[in-house]
Design an enzyme around this catalytic site. Structure first.
Site, PDB file in Angstrom:
ATOM      1  N   GLU A  59     127.858  56.172  -4.766  1.00  0.00           N
ATOM      2  CA  GLU A  59     128.458  54.939  -4.247  1.00  0.00           C
ATOM      3  C   GLU A  59     128.438  53.811  -5.274  1.00  0.00           C
ATOM      4  OE1 GLU A  59     126.238  56.746  -2.549  1.00  0.00           O
ATOM      5  OE2 GLU A  59     127.110  57.226  -0.583  1.00  0.00           O
ATOM      6  N   PHE A 121     118.397  56.663  12.525  1.00  0.00           N
ATOM      7  CA  PHE A 121     118.664  57.481  11.330  1.00  0.00           C
ATOM      8  C   PHE A 121     119.740  56.804  10.474  1.00  0.00           C
ATOM      9  CE2 PHE A 121     121.134  60.958   9.290  1.00  0.00           C
ATOM     10  CZ  PHE A 121     120.161  61.302   8.360  1.00  0.00           C
ATOM     11  N   GLN A 122     119.465  56.653   9.194  1.00  0.00           N
ATOM     12  CA  GLN A 122     120.381  56.041   8.217  1.00  0.00           C
ATOM     13  C   GLN A 122     120.766  54.615   8.593  1.00  0.00           C
ATOM     14  OE1 GLN A 122     123.503  58.888   7.167  1.00  0.00           O
ATOM     15  NE2 GLN A 122     122.129  59.651   5.589  1.00  0.00           N
ATOM     16  N   LYS A 171     129.310  52.190  14.184  1.00  0.00           N
ATOM     17  CA  LYS A 171     130.111  53.358  14.575  1.00  0.00           C
ATOM     18  C   LYS A 171     130.813  53.154  15.918  1.00  0.00           C
ATOM     19  CE  LYS A 171     129.875  58.293  15.088  1.00  0.00           C
ATOM     20  NZ  LYS A 171     130.098  59.314  14.080  1.00  0.00           N
ATOM     21  N   MET A 481     119.316  47.854 -27.496  1.00  0.00           N
ATOM     22  CA  MET A 481     119.099  46.416 -27.375  1.00  0.00           C
ATOM     23  C   MET A 481     117.624  46.090 -27.112  1.00  0.00           C
ATOM     24  SD  MET A 481     120.457  43.586 -27.748  1.00  0.00           S
ATOM     25  CE  MET A 481     122.159  43.156 -27.429  1.00  0.00           C
TER      26      MET A 481
END
Ligand SMILES: Cc1ncc(C[n+]2csc(CCOP(=O)(O)OP(=O)(O)O)c2C)c(N)n1
Length: 585
Positions: A59, A121-122, A171, A481
């Site tokens: 993602e 969940f999630q 949802k 760097m």
């Protein structure tokens, strides 16, 4: 009450249908997204939607792709992810876009409303998590509000100072039915958010008078000039009134660097001429820039002789770091257009001569001992072989600064880089997004051997979609760097900066591995279906780039460069132009 369909009434639709319709209305033609259980209803409709869909492999990659697409095209980038880990994986990308003022709309699935707060969940409170890194965000609780919210999100992302907007979409709201009509971003009006503002004619008059009176004026152009489409008018003004121009990292391309008035990059790794000009100017006109600490160094000694003018769309940016004598709040392009008519030509010979002397005495330069491949040389060749036409996207580190220094920036939206957040892992996915936005353009990603590994999985996306993307890896075997800072400021105590097999304390080769450098980028490229080549001979650089640029395939070119090269000049952090370091003793 009977539920019947009235003539002319909006048919009942699900939230997911409203969302897709809203994206289509907002003109979204490419969407970057990763599926999951809490966004599956939206993905169910994507197969039939009138937009191109791209599946990143992480993602974070998806958000950077949407970001690169937005930076290259000026349009709003869009991504869709699931709840929980899908949503939290977007945070770095959102923060990157937020710091650089890039317009994005990110839609996240969420657990059903009745489960929010239950550690379902999630579940992750992505609205709370992203509040400090988005321009605005929404948790949608009522499906009737969804069409308006989608339109508002695009309106807010694109107007005023652009930025990312997140929509957290439970949802059950995706599945709920509504008769709410579609709304277009152009129809949106929010009482508490009025980004357009008329040009402040009085302030513009004052600024024009200050420019006419100044003997040593200097324009300091930031990313806001590019975002506002103000590069052409800025160029006109500079040439009309003979005002030299320096740009920030985000502003590169706002003024053509082959113009004698160009002072090029300002700040920590900026040109000596640009930093000296700031120290000597009597009027500094900041346009769409924000006096970032990488630009100002020691803020109390920044532009000590100058009257400070600041043109910015973001009122809160004016006076944030420094007291401003001439504030001009407004759209940079509108303000500069109003200013143009009030200026007369001025020779300013003495000031321009002084500046030309600094430019000649202190160009960006590097040593090229025989038998070595300096990283700066490779980057210079990218510019030469592409005849200055490449859209360059960098990652973060030394190669980023060398790309800022050794490419002659000529046009806006041709140098994309993570300026404010300095996000390693940005380059490759942002370049893929830019290539989706500009399919005909030569897009070159320049990355370090460290940063490329942060999102290298996205290479497969470029191959899958047959993008003609070119990837240049500047392999110095180090997190360069950080190594440079440890060398210069931490007595060469090299901690956690060596990459690959050479990291082994006993320095022994691993059985079966023939090369001290790991991973094998050529094999990695081939594993993803790209062309992979390795170059360490300077004579091979230009021919390799030429072959790659002529090819329709994805090329990954690993350049084995001098390991301990440093980025100079360097104003030490918090330092002044007098302390500028040109090279190590
Ligand atoms: C996500 C992230 N982690 C850490 C850093 C700190 N950091 C800045 S530059 C740099 C080294 C980059 O190394 P490499 O990608 O090899 O590029 P080079 O500097 O060698 O050109 C690091 C670790 C960062 N900017 N971003």
């Amino acid at each position: 009450m009977k539920r019947g369909k009235k003539r002319g009434a909006v048919p009942e639709r699900t939230g997911a249908q409203c969302l897709i319709a809203g994206l289509e209305r907002a003109g979204v033609s490419v969407v970057f997204g990763y599926p999951g259980g809490m966004i599956i209803d939206v993905f169910n409709l994507l197969t039939a939607a009138k937009m191109h869909f791209v599946l990143p492999r992480h993602e974070q990659g998806g958000v950077h792709m949407a970001d690169g697409y937005a930076r290259a095209t000026g349009r709003v980038g869009c991504c869709i992810v699931t709840s929980g880990p899908g949503a939290t994986n977007t945070v770095t990308g959102l923060a990157t876009a937020y710091m650089d003022g890039i317009p994005l709309v990110c839609i996240c699935g969420q657990v059903p409303t009745h489960m929010i707060g239950n550690d379902a969940f999630q579940e992750a409170d992505i609205t709370g998590i992203t509040r400090p890194v988005t321009k605005h965000n929404y948790l949608v609780r009522n499906v009737d509000e969804l069409p308006r919210i989608v339109a508002e999100a695009f309106h807010i992302a694109a107007t005023g100072k652009p930025g990312p907007v997140l929509i957290d979409l439970p949802k059950d709201v995706q599945r709920a039915l509504t008769r709410a009509p579609d709304v277009s971003p152009e129809q949106v009006s929010i009482r508490s958010y009025q980004p357009g503002c008329p040009v402040d004619e009085v302030a513009v008059d004052q600024l024009a008078k200050a420019i006419q009176a100044a003997r040593r004026p200097l324009l300091y152009a930031g990313g806001g000039v590019i975002a506002a489409g103000a590069a052409p008018v800025l160029t006109e003004i500079a040439r009309l009134a003979n005002i030299p121009v320096t740009t920030t990292l985000m502003g590169l391309g706002a003024f053509p660097e082959d113009d004698p008035l160009a002072l090029r990059l300002l700040g920590m790794h900026g040109s000596v001429a640009a930093n000296r000009a700031v120290a000597h100017c009597d009027l500094l006109i900041a346009a769409g820039a924000r006096f970032d600490d990488r630009v100002t160094g020691k803020i109390s000694e920044f532009a000590p002789l100058a009257t400070l003018a600041h043109i910015d769309i973001d009122r809160s940016a004016i006076g944030k770091s420094l007291a401003i004598d001439l504030p001009v709040h407004g759209d940079v392009r509108a303000v500069l257009e109003a200013l143009r008519g009030r200026l007369q030509p001025q020779p300013r010979d003495e000031w321009l001569r002084e500046i030309a002397g600094w430019k000649e005495a202190f160009p960006f330069a590097y040593d090229h001992p025989a038998g070595t491949l300096p990283p700066q040389y490779v980057i210079e060749q990218v510019d030469r072989v592409s005849r200055g036409q490449a859209l360059v996207v960098t990652d973060v580190g030394q190669h980023q600064m060398w790309s800022a220094q050794f490419i002659t920036h000529r046009q806006p939206r041709h140098f994309l880089t993570s300026g404010g957040l300095g996000t390693m892992g940005f380059g490759l996915p942002a370049a893929i997004g830019a290539q989706f936005g500009c399919p005909e353009q030569l897009v070159v990603c320049i990355a370090g051997d460290g940063g490329i590994q942060m999102n290298v999985q996205e290479l497969v996306v470029a191959v899958e979609h047959q993008l003609p993307l070119k990837v240049v890896i500047i392999n110095n075997g180090h997190l360069g760097m950080v190594r440079q800072w440890q060398q210069m400021f931490y007595q060469k105590n090299y901690s956690a900066v060596v990459l690959g097999q050479r990291h082994r304390p006993d320095n022994e080769r691993m059985p079966g591995v023939s090369d001290a450098y790991l991973p094998d980028f050529v094999k990695l490229a081939e594993a993803y279906g790209a062309v992979g080549v390795r170059v360490s001979d300077p004579a091979e650089v230009a021919p390799t780039l030429r072959r790659a640029f002529e090819s329709p395939r994805v090329w990954v070119m690993e350049f084995r460069v001098t390991a301990e090269e440093n980025v100079f000049p360097m104003v030490p952090p918090g330092g002044t132009v007098e302390q500028i370091i040109h090279r190590l003793a």
